[in-house]
Design a protein around this motif. Structure first.
Motif, PDB file in Angstrom:
ATOM      1  N   VAL A 160       0.855  -1.187   0.000  1.00 43.68           N
ATOM      2  CA  VAL A 160       0.000   0.000   0.000  1.00 43.68           C
ATOM      3  C   VAL A 160       0.893   1.240   0.000  1.00 43.68           C
ATOM      4  O   VAL A 160       2.062   1.178   0.401  1.00 43.68           O
ATOM      5  N   TRP A 161       0.325   2.346  -0.446  1.00 49.27           N
ATOM      6  CA  TRP A 161       1.010   3.629  -0.379  1.00 49.27           C
ATOM      7  C   TRP A 161       0.656   4.319   0.931  1.00 49.27           C
ATOM      8  O   TRP A 161      -0.470   4.221   1.409  1.00 49.27           O
ATOM      9  N   VAL A 162       1.631   5.008   1.499  1.00 44.57           N
ATOM     10  CA  VAL A 162       1.453   5.646   2.798  1.00 44.57           C
ATOM     11  C   VAL A 162       1.783   7.132   2.666  1.00 44.57           C
ATOM     12  O   VAL A 162       2.792   7.500   2.065  1.00 44.57           O
ATOM     13  N   THR A 163       0.934   7.978   3.223  1.00 44.00           N
ATOM     14  CA  THR A 163       1.179   9.415   3.204  1.00 44.00           C
ATOM     15  C   THR A 163       0.937  10.007   4.585  1.00 44.00           C
ATOM     16  O   THR A 163       0.101   9.511   5.345  1.00 44.00           O
ATOM     17  N   ARG A 164       1.683  11.060   4.904  1.00 44.01           N
ATOM     18  CA  ARG A 164       1.535  11.746   6.186  1.00 44.01           C
ATOM     19  C   ARG A 164       0.814  13.082   6.046  1.00 44.01           C
ATOM     20  O   ARG A 164       0.670  13.804   7.017  1.00 44.01           O
ATOM     21  N   VAL A 165       0.431  13.417   4.826  1.00 46.51           N
ATOM     22  CA  VAL A 165      -0.225  14.710   4.592  1.00 46.51           C
ATOM     23  C   VAL A 165      -1.597  14.472   3.976  1.00 46.51           C
ATOM     24  O   VAL A 165      -1.797  13.544   3.191  1.00 46.51           O
ATOM     25  N   ASN A 166      -2.539  15.339   4.332  1.00 47.80           N
ATOM     26  CA  ASN A 166      -3.909  15.159   3.855  1.00 47.80           C
ATOM     27  C   ASN A 166      -3.993  15.224   2.330  1.00 47.80           C
ATOM     28  O   ASN A 166      -4.731  14.457   1.709  1.00 47.80           O
ATOM     29  N   TRP A 167      -3.228  16.143   1.739  1.00 44.82           N
ATOM     30  CA  TRP A 167      -3.307  16.300   0.299  1.00 44.82           C
ATOM     31  C   TRP A 167      -2.611  15.172  -0.450  1.00 44.82           C
ATOM     32  O   TRP A 167      -2.683  15.099  -1.684  1.00 44.82           O
ATOM     33  N   GLY A 168      -1.957  14.263   0.271  1.00 52.24           N
ATOM     34  CA  GLY A 168      -1.379  13.085  -0.357  1.00 52.24           C
ATOM     35  C   GLY A 168      -2.356  11.951  -0.525  1.00 52.24           C
ATOM     36  O   GLY A 168      -2.064  10.959  -1.219  1.00 52.24           O
ATOM     37  N   GLU A 169      -3.521  12.059   0.105  1.00 54.06           N
ATOM     38  CA  GLU A 169      -4.519  10.990   0.034  1.00 54.06           C
ATOM     39  C   GLU A 169      -5.024  10.768  -1.383  1.00 54.06           C
ATOM     40  O   GLU A 169      -5.379   9.647  -1.748  1.00 54.06           O
ATOM     41  N   VAL A 170      -5.059  11.828  -2.178  1.00 54.59           N
ATOM     42  CA  VAL A 170      -5.561  11.684  -3.553  1.00 54.59           C
ATOM     43  C   VAL A 170      -4.678  10.723  -4.338  1.00 54.59           C
ATOM     44  O   VAL A 170      -5.164   9.793  -4.996  1.00 54.59           O
ATOM     45  N   SER A 171      -3.358  10.941  -4.266  1.00 59.02           N
ATOM     46  CA  SER A 171      -2.435  10.065  -4.986  1.00 59.02           C
ATOM     47  C   SER A 171      -2.432   8.664  -4.404  1.00 59.02           C
ATOM     48  O   SER A 171      -2.426   7.667  -5.132  1.00 59.02           O
ATOM     49  N   LYS A 172      -2.431   8.574  -3.073  1.00 64.09           N
ATOM     50  CA  LYS A 172      -2.439   7.260  -2.415  1.00 64.09           C
ATOM     51  C   LYS A 172      -3.630   6.431  -2.876  1.00 64.09           C
ATOM     52  O   LYS A 172      -3.475   5.263  -3.279  1.00 64.09           O
ATOM     53  N   ASN A 173      -4.817   7.013  -2.815  1.00 67.29           N
ATOM     54  CA  ASN A 173      -6.020   6.270  -3.179  1.00 67.29           C
ATOM     55  C   ASN A 173      -6.031   5.912  -4.662  1.00 67.29           C
ATOM     56  O   ASN A 173      -6.439   4.813  -5.048  1.00 67.29           O
ATOM     57  N   LYS A 174      -5.529   6.832  -5.492  1.00 67.51           N
ATOM     58  CA  LYS A 174      -5.496   6.583  -6.935  1.00 67.51           C
ATOM     59  C   LYS A 174      -4.613   5.386  -7.254  1.00 67.51           C
ATOM     60  O   LYS A 174      -4.990   4.502  -8.029  1.00 67.51           O
ATOM     61  N   TRP A 175      -3.421   5.336  -6.632  1.00 65.19           N
ATOM     62  CA  TRP A 175      -2.481   4.260  -6.936  1.00 65.19           C
ATOM     63  C   TRP A 175      -2.894   2.946  -6.273  1.00 65.19           C
ATOM     64  O   TRP A 175      -2.731   1.881  -6.856  1.00 65.19           O
ATOM     65  N   ASP A 176      -3.427   3.019  -5.057  1.00 68.25           N
ATOM     66  CA  ASP A 176      -3.881   1.799  -4.387  1.00 68.25           C
ATOM     67  C   ASP A 176      -5.036   1.151  -5.142  1.00 68.25           C
ATOM     68  O   ASP A 176      -5.200  -0.074  -5.124  1.00 68.25           O
ATOM     69  N   GLN A 177      -5.844   1.973  -5.820  1.00 61.32           N
ATOM     70  CA  GLN A 177      -7.025   1.459  -6.492  1.00 61.32           C
ATOM     71  C   GLN A 177      -6.773   1.104  -7.957  1.00 61.32           C
ATOM     72  O   GLN A 177      -7.678   0.617  -8.644  1.00 61.32           O
ATOM     73  N   THR A 178      -5.547   1.336  -8.436  1.00 61.45           N
ATOM     74  CA  THR A 178      -5.214   0.951  -9.813  1.00 61.45           C
ATOM     75  C   THR A 178      -4.931  -0.549  -9.843  1.00 61.45           C
ATOM     76  O   THR A 178      -3.989  -1.016  -9.200  1.00 61.45           O
ATOM     77  N   PRO A 179      -5.727  -1.342 -10.560  1.00 62.56           N
ATOM     78  CA  PRO A 179      -5.573  -2.806 -10.525  1.00 62.56           C
ATOM     79  C   PRO A 179      -4.164  -3.257 -10.891  1.00 62.56           C
ATOM     80  O   PRO A 179      -3.616  -2.877 -11.926  1.00 62.56           O
ATOM     81  N   GLY A 180      -3.574  -4.051 -10.014  1.00 64.00           N
ATOM     82  CA  GLY A 180      -2.281  -4.659 -10.284  1.00 64.00           C
ATOM     83  C   GLY A 180      -1.073  -3.763 -10.097  1.00 64.00           C
ATOM     84  O   GLY A 180       0.064  -4.239 -10.174  1.00 64.00           O
ATOM     85  N   PHE A 181      -1.284  -2.470  -9.849  1.00 65.28           N
ATOM     86  CA  PHE A 181      -0.150  -1.556  -9.811  1.00 65.28           C
ATOM     87  C   PHE A 181       0.775  -1.817  -8.626  1.00 65.28           C
ATOM     88  O   PHE A 181       1.998  -1.910  -8.768  1.00 65.28           O
ATOM     89  N   ASN A 182       0.221  -1.968  -7.423  1.00 61.64           N
ATOM     90  CA  ASN A 182       1.059  -2.181  -6.242  1.00 61.64           C
ATOM     91  C   ASN A 182       1.786  -3.520  -6.294  1.00 61.64           C
ATOM     92  O   ASN A 182       2.930  -3.638  -5.839  1.00 61.64           O
ATOM     93  N   LYS A 183       1.138  -4.511  -6.857  1.00 63.26           N
ATOM     94  CA  LYS A 183       1.801  -5.799  -7.025  1.00 63.26           C
ATOM     95  C   LYS A 183       2.973  -5.661  -7.991  1.00 63.26           C
ATOM     96  O   LYS A 183       4.039  -6.269  -7.793  1.00 63.26           O
ATOM     97  N   HIS A 184       2.787  -4.853  -8.987  1.00 59.64           N
ATOM     98  CA  HIS A 184       3.852  -4.587  -9.958  1.00 59.64           C
ATOM     99  C   HIS A 184       5.048  -3.899  -9.297  1.00 59.64           C
ATOM    100  O   HIS A 184       6.207  -4.258  -9.531  1.00 59.64           O
ATOM    101  N   VAL A 185       4.759  -2.911  -8.456  1.00 60.87           N
ATOM    102  CA  VAL A 185       5.826  -2.195  -7.756  1.00 60.87           C
ATOM    103  C   VAL A 185       6.624  -3.137  -6.868  1.00 60.87           C
ATOM    104  O   VAL A 185       7.860  -3.139  -6.868  1.00 60.87           O
ATOM    105  N   LYS A 186       5.928  -3.953  -6.119  1.00 58.55           N
ATOM    106  CA  LYS A 186       6.591  -4.900  -5.226  1.00 58.55           C
ATOM    107  C   LYS A 186       7.466  -5.877  -6.005  1.00 58.55           C
ATOM    108  O   LYS A 186       8.613  -6.165  -5.614  1.00 58.55           O
ATOM    109  N   ARG A 187       6.931  -6.366  -7.120  1.00 59.09           N
ATOM    110  CA  ARG A 187       7.698  -7.312  -7.930  1.00 59.09           C
ATOM    111  C   ARG A 187       8.969  -6.666  -8.476  1.00 59.09           C
ATOM    112  O   ARG A 187      10.042  -7.279  -8.493  1.00 59.09           O
TER     113      ARG A 187
END
Length: 357
Positions: A160-187
């Motif tokens: 998962v993506w982690v942010t400490r700022v409120n305005w970072g939630e937009v990017s976090k949610n966008k990337w977490d919800q992109t199918p397969g993206f986080n698995k790709h990053v980990k790989r």
């Protein structure tokens, strides 16, 4: 053809590219006894005399690829890199770098709106890479920054993506919800980045081979008092990752100072660590250091007084003048590097570049 495939969720396609961005002297180094592959990229609002977009890749702290928005061409920075890849490879990397230049320019505008800023100097950074240790263990990281501060980081263990700022939630949610993206990053961080690192170490085997350090341990008696300076200068080592500790009777001395790791003209590195000490006949002072070329070694002070090589007043004066000369330039770009930092095997591999913020 050896290249990196970059997954960009906003483009709904995979593109090719090599690597990414800037100012390694202010980034963290890998630990002693390890090898690292790190990419950095920065996009910034216009500053006179500086490119708005930079891409830099490092193997074991050695710059090996470079792209900037003035040249608009991905180029090798080491002979071994130029010899290992052909013209088509560099053409592909250049094209992808230009696409990222455009995408990250858009990201800056998005983040300025999101943080309610309409002008001023701003930077958007991505730093990612992996490390391979001598014991066989590996690690990887990816993190974004805005104006020299953490913006959003990838938690590889939980994907998962982690942010400490409120305005970072937009990017976090966008990337977490992109199918397969986080698995790709980990790989990429756990597999393909390590494969890339092994390849580059092989391609640059001669130039990247380890060099053992030279060690100069000295005491400079500054006055008639017992207080003086203990100095340990270690130079000529490569890779540029080293641990140095000053000891008093075998125990670490608290309150030491260091130059940090500095480059030599021949591609090796140097570091000096020093401390104020009180001389005593019953005290043994020593310097212990750990480097991948030799493991751990300790040098005891032999009891003689001498100047540390390169520590004359003339050299210190020149160093001071040099530092004062570069301060204006550093003040323009320091925000780019305050934020902490430092291509796969033959065939295709994947890289974890995210969509514009």
């Amino acid at each position: 053809m050896f290249f990196l495939r970059i997954f960009h969720p906003s483009l709904s396609k995979e593109t090719t590219m090599l690597g990414l961005i800037v100012l390694v002297l202010l980034c963290g180094e890998a630990s002693a006894g390890s090898h690292s592959l790190r990419y950095f990229f920065t996009s910034m609002t216009p500053i006179p005399g500086l490119p708005q977009f930079l891409i830099v890749g490092y193997v074991d702290g050695v710059e090996f690829v470079l792209y900037d928005s003035n040249r608009k061409e991905m180029i090798p920075r080491q002979c071994w890199m130029a010899e290992s890849e052909g013209p088509e490879y560099w053409k592909q990397q250049t094209q992808t770098a230009r696409e990222w230049e455009q995408a990250l320019t858009i990201s800056i505008q998005n983040l300025m709106r999101r943080t309610n800023q309409t002008d001023g100097t701003h930077t958007y950074q991505l730093m990612y890479g992996c490390e391979m240790r001598d014991d066989g263990s590996t690690s990887g990281f990816e993190q974004f920054g805005w104006d020299g501060k953490d913006y959003v980081n990838f938690d590889k263990d939980h994907m998962v993506w982690v942010t400490r700022v409120n305005w970072g939630e937009v990017s976090k949610n966008k990337w977490d919800q992109t199918p397969g993206f986080n698995k790709h990053v980990k790989r990429y961080l756990e597999q393909e980045c390590i494969q890339s690192l092994k390849k580059y170490l092989k391609d640059g085997e001669q130039e990247l081979r380890p060099f053992a350090p030279q060690v100069f341990l000295s005491v400079n008696k500054a006055s008639a008092t017992k207080w003086t300076q203990l100095s340990c200068l270690i130079t000529g080592f490569y890779p540029c990752d080293i641990e140095v500790i000053l000891l008093r009777n075998g125990k670490p001395i608290m309150g030491t100072y260091s130059t940090g790791i500095l480059p030599n003209h021949n591609g090796t590195c140097q570091l000096r660590r020093w401390a104020q000490i009180e001389l005593s006949d019953r005290v043994i002072y020593s310097c212990t250091y750990e480097h991948s070329s030799i493991g751990v070694e300790t040098r005891n002070w032999d009891g003689t007084f001498r100047l540390t090589p390169g520590s004359s007043n003339r050299r210190n004066h020149n160093l001071t003048v040099g530092v004062m000369m570069i301060i204006p330039l550093l003040s323009l770009v320091i925000v780019m590097a305050v934020w902490k930092c430092r291509a796969a095997a033959r065939g295709e591999s994947s890289l974890n570049i995210s969509a514009p913020a």
